[in-house]
Motif scaffolding. Structure first.
Motif, short mmCIF file in Angstrom:
data_model
loop_
_atom_site.label_atom_id
_atom_site.label_comp_id
_atom_site.label_asym_id
_atom_site.label_seq_id
_atom_site.Cartn_x
_atom_site.Cartn_y
_atom_site.Cartn_z
N LEU A 1 48.90 16.43 78.18
CA LEU A 1 50.32 16.81 78.16
C LEU A 1 50.50 18.32 78.34
CD1 LEU A 1 51.62 14.50 75.32
CD2 LEU A 1 52.39 14.50 77.70
N LEU A 2 49.41 19.07 78.13
CA LEU A 2 49.52 20.53 78.30
C LEU A 2 49.77 20.90 79.76
CD1 LEU A 2 46.65 21.64 75.90
CD2 LEU A 2 49.11 21.90 75.52
N ALA A 3 49.59 19.95 80.67
CA ALA A 3 49.92 20.19 82.08
C ALA A 3 51.38 20.59 82.23
CB ALA A 3 49.64 18.93 82.90
N LEU A 4 52.20 20.12 81.30
CA LEU A 4 53.62 20.46 81.24
C LEU A 4 53.90 21.94 81.30
CD1 LEU A 4 55.14 18.69 78.13
CD2 LEU A 4 56.12 18.80 80.42
N ILE A 5 53.06 22.70 80.61
CA ILE A 5 53.30 24.14 80.53
C ILE A 5 52.28 24.87 81.40
CG2 ILE A 5 54.34 24.11 78.24
CD1 ILE A 5 51.47 25.11 77.26
N ALA A 6 51.70 24.14 82.37
CA ALA A 6 50.77 24.73 83.32
C ALA A 6 49.51 25.29 82.66
CB ALA A 6 51.45 25.82 84.16
N ALA A 7 49.05 24.64 81.58
CA ALA A 7 47.74 25.01 81.04
C ALA A 7 46.69 24.49 82.02
CB ALA A 7 47.54 24.38 79.67
N PRO A 8 45.69 25.29 82.34
CA PRO A 8 44.76 24.94 83.42
C PRO A 8 43.76 23.87 83.00
CG PRO A 8 44.10 27.01 82.42
CD PRO A 8 45.38 26.60 81.74
N GLU A 9 44.25 22.68 82.65
CA GLU A 9 43.37 21.61 82.24
C GLU A 9 43.30 20.55 83.34
OE1 GLU A 9 46.42 19.79 82.30
OE2 GLU A 9 45.17 18.47 81.04
N ILE A 10 42.65 19.45 83.05
CA ILE A 10 42.35 18.46 84.10
C ILE A 10 43.60 17.97 84.83
CG2 ILE A 10 41.38 16.17 84.52
CD1 ILE A 10 39.64 16.64 81.95
N MET A 11 44.60 17.60 84.06
CA MET A 11 45.80 17.00 84.66
C MET A 11 46.56 18.00 85.53
SD MET A 11 46.24 14.02 84.54
CE MET A 11 47.40 13.54 85.78
N TYR A 12 46.57 19.25 85.05
CA TYR A 12 47.24 20.30 85.82
C TYR A 12 46.62 20.43 87.20
CZ TYR A 12 48.50 25.01 87.35
OH TYR A 12 48.93 26.07 88.08
N TRP A 13 45.29 20.43 87.27
CA TRP A 13 44.63 20.60 88.56
C TRP A 13 44.78 19.36 89.43
CZ3 TRP A 13 44.31 25.19 89.99
CH2 TRP A 13 43.96 26.23 89.10
N SER A 14 44.81 18.18 88.83
CA SER A 14 45.01 17.03 89.72
C SER A 14 46.45 17.00 90.25
CB SER A 14 44.59 15.71 89.08
OG SER A 14 44.89 15.69 87.75
N ASN A 15 47.39 17.49 89.45
CA ASN A 15 48.76 17.62 89.98
C ASN A 15 48.79 18.59 91.16
OD1 ASN A 15 50.21 15.83 88.40
ND2 ASN A 15 50.47 17.33 86.74
N THR A 16 48.07 19.69 90.99
CA THR A 16 48.01 20.68 92.07
C THR A 16 47.43 20.06 93.34
OG1 THR A 16 47.44 22.23 90.33
CG2 THR A 16 47.27 23.04 92.58
N MET A 17 46.36 19.28 93.11
CA MET A 17 45.69 18.62 94.22
C MET A 17 46.65 17.68 94.94
SD MET A 17 42.18 16.67 93.51
CE MET A 17 41.43 15.50 94.58
N LYS A 18 47.40 16.96 94.13
CA LYS A 18 48.38 16.03 94.72
C LYS A 18 49.41 16.81 95.53
CE LYS A 18 52.39 13.39 93.47
NZ LYS A 18 53.50 13.93 92.69
N GLY A 19 49.85 17.95 95.02
CA GLY A 19 50.84 18.77 95.71
C GLY A 19 50.30 19.31 97.02
N GLN A 20 49.05 19.70 96.98
CA GLN A 20 48.49 20.32 98.17
C GLN A 20 48.26 19.30 99.29
OE1 GLN A 20 45.01 22.69 97.48
NE2 GLN A 20 44.55 22.95 99.66
N TYR A 21 47.73 18.11 98.92
CA TYR A 21 47.37 17.14 99.98
C TYR A 21 48.37 16.00 100.10
CZ TYR A 21 42.87 19.49 99.94
OH TYR A 21 41.87 20.42 100.00
#
Ligand SMILES: Nc1ncnc2c1ncn2[C@@H]1O[C@H](COP(=O)(O)OP(=O)(O)OP(=O)(O)O)[C@@H](O)[C@H]1O
Ligand SMILES: [Mg+2]
Lengths: 215, 243
Positions: free
Chosen positions: A163-183
């Motif tokens: 849930l820390l992805a919510l505040i852009a903490a650089p954890e697993i979920m945050y990076w997979s969201n980024t990955m989804k955004g990029q590709y």
């Protein structure tokens, strides 16, 4: 449907860093949470009702509201109030520790109260202080019984740290969201995240089984 | 002679439920006082008040001149002089037999470990369980567990021993071994307060018997008198049921 392993490979270094963050924040939070939780658990067992009340409220608040909401309150309210500005790292540790403390407190309380009162009576009738009875007689027995519940809490914490992805903490979920955004892909980022969480929690539960057998 | 324990006008309630009413008893050095009475009459509560496992509301308990109710009295120090043996043994299951016995001498009396171990082994000899020193309590029979519990209490070298139905949780064939240890102690001159349903023990070992009912001491006297010629109707009624 094609499944693009190449974009996963591309993201592996950041995902590993995200994994390290997830592990780090979970370990620190379970430790801080259990230290804090021990105090809160004792507070909730105090003989005087007015003394128990704040601890009771603490536990009910953190167990009764979503972690999602708690993270936002800590991030935009608590940390700025004390620190002057928002800080992702602080929020991560503080929010998860405070949350975990509420659950740990209940684990400690239940563990301690599960020990036969005759144990304390035998200890104090030998002249031990309440503290010695707790330290040498009650806690060693209670901690053994708490191991499964703590293990469970640790596993929940690892998963909930997403849930820390919510505040852009650089954890697993945050990076997979980024990955989804990029590709603009769904399966690769989320399945990879799921697999990483699964590996973490599965190894953890194996480790805990081992510890349970040991104690 | 000054009594070892002097209980004066003791009252104890749990909430609105009055359990002990105006109990006054003196217990002298080397005396074995046996407390009998029906279930729920307050025998355990009385015994537990003597080392403040229960806090009485009124009255006083004076042990060797020190009032337990005085604010300045350090209750932990008093408790080291009183050994307590429970119906359910209450051995520490996470500690070996010898550690059960050594723990309080080391932690409370601050004895060196070697001295505590020496003492523990002597006591295990005394209760006939030296070979059990290194096992965990779970592997003991009830009779053995209770003998270890007695050794554990004796390790603090108490001046008084309190027993709360020490044989009630035991299979009948194990009662004798525990009573034998208690008889030895009485013979050695230990001051003892024993709550029990073992009327044979009360008769043989007791110097004085107290009969309690509904929170009062109805009658007290030496065993011959109390068992042979009970003065009160209620004592007669109780004895006719249990003898
Ligand atoms: N902690 C407690 N809270 C409330 N009531 C209690 C408590 N302990 C004992 N009582 C009540 O006090 C009364 C006396 O209990 P106590 O255990 O002293 O009796 P007893 O004579 O030892 O009986 P038994 O032979 O069954 O052991 C009983 O009615 C019991 O229900
Ligand atoms: Mg009783």
């Amino acid at each position: 449907m094609d499944f693009r392993f190449d974009i996963i490979a591309h993201y592996i270094p950041v995902l590993l860093r995200g994994t390290a963050f997830t592990i780090g924040v979970s370990i620190v939070s379970i430790i801080l949470g259990s230290v804090l939780g021990l105090g809160i658990g004792f507070g909730k067992m105090a003989p005087k009702a007015y003394f128990r009340w704040p601890f009771h409220c603490y536990i009910n608040f953190f167990r009764g509201t979503p972690l999602y909401v708690q993270i936002l309150i800590v991030h935009f309210g608590v940390i700025p109030a004390f620190y002057g500005s928002t800080n992702v790292l602080m929020t991560s540790f503080v929010a998860l520790s405070l949350n975990s403390a509420a659950y740990s407190a209940e684990i400690f309380r239940a563990g301690i109260q599960s020990i036969d009162p005759g144990q304390r009576e035998a200890a104090v009738s030998l002249g031990m202080t309440q503290f010695q009875a707790m330290r040498f007689i009650i806690l060693p027995q209670a901690v053994k019984r708490m191991v499964p519940a703590f293990g469970n809490e640790f596993i929940v914490l690892v998963k909930d740290s997403s849930l820390l992805a919510l505040i852009a903490a650089p954890e697993i979920m945050y990076w997979s969201n980024t990955m989804k955004g990029q590709y603009l892909r769904i399966w690769e980022p989320y399945l990879t995240a799921a697999l990483i969480y699964f590996i973490l929690t599965y190894s953890l539960s194996k480790l805990l089984n081992y510890i349970e057998r040991k104690v | 002679m000054e009594p070892m324990i002097s209980v004066r006008h003791l009252h104890k309630s749990f909430g609105t439920h009055k359990v002990l009413t105006d109990i006054s008893v003196d217990i002298h050095i080397r005396e074995v006082v046996v407390v009998i009475g029906p279930s729920g009459s307050g025998k355990s509560t009385f015994l537990r008040c003597l080392n403040l496992l229960e806090q009485p509301q009124e009255g006083d308990i004076i042990i060797e001149g020190t009032s337990l109710m005085a604010k300045t009295t350090r209750i932990n120090d008093i408790r080291t002089e009183l050994g307590m043996v429970f119906q359910q043994f209450n051995l520490f299951p996470h500690k070996k037999v010898i550690e059960n016995i050594m723990l309080a001498p080391v932690r409370v009396r601050k004895w060196p470990v070697g001295q505590a171990r020496q003492k523990a082994l002597e006591l295990l000899d005394k209760v006939g369980l030296r070979e059990k020193a290194d096992v965990y309590p779970a592997s003991l029979s009830g009779g053995q567990a209770q003998r270890v519990a007695i050794a554990r209490a004796l390790a603090m070298e108490p001046k008084i021993m309190l027993f709360d139905e020490p044989t009630s949780a035991l299979d009948p064939e194990m009662v004798g071994e525990v009573l034998a240890v208690m008889k030895d102690l009485a013979r050695e001159g230990m001051t003892m307060v024993v709550v029990t349903h073992e009327m044979g023990f009360a008769r043989e070992v007791g110097d004085r018997v107290l009969f309690m009912e509904q929170g009062v001491v109805v009658e007290e006297g030496d065993p011959e008198q109390l068992f042979g010629h009970p003065a009160h109707e209620r004592t007669q009624a109780f004895l006719s049921k249990v003898l």
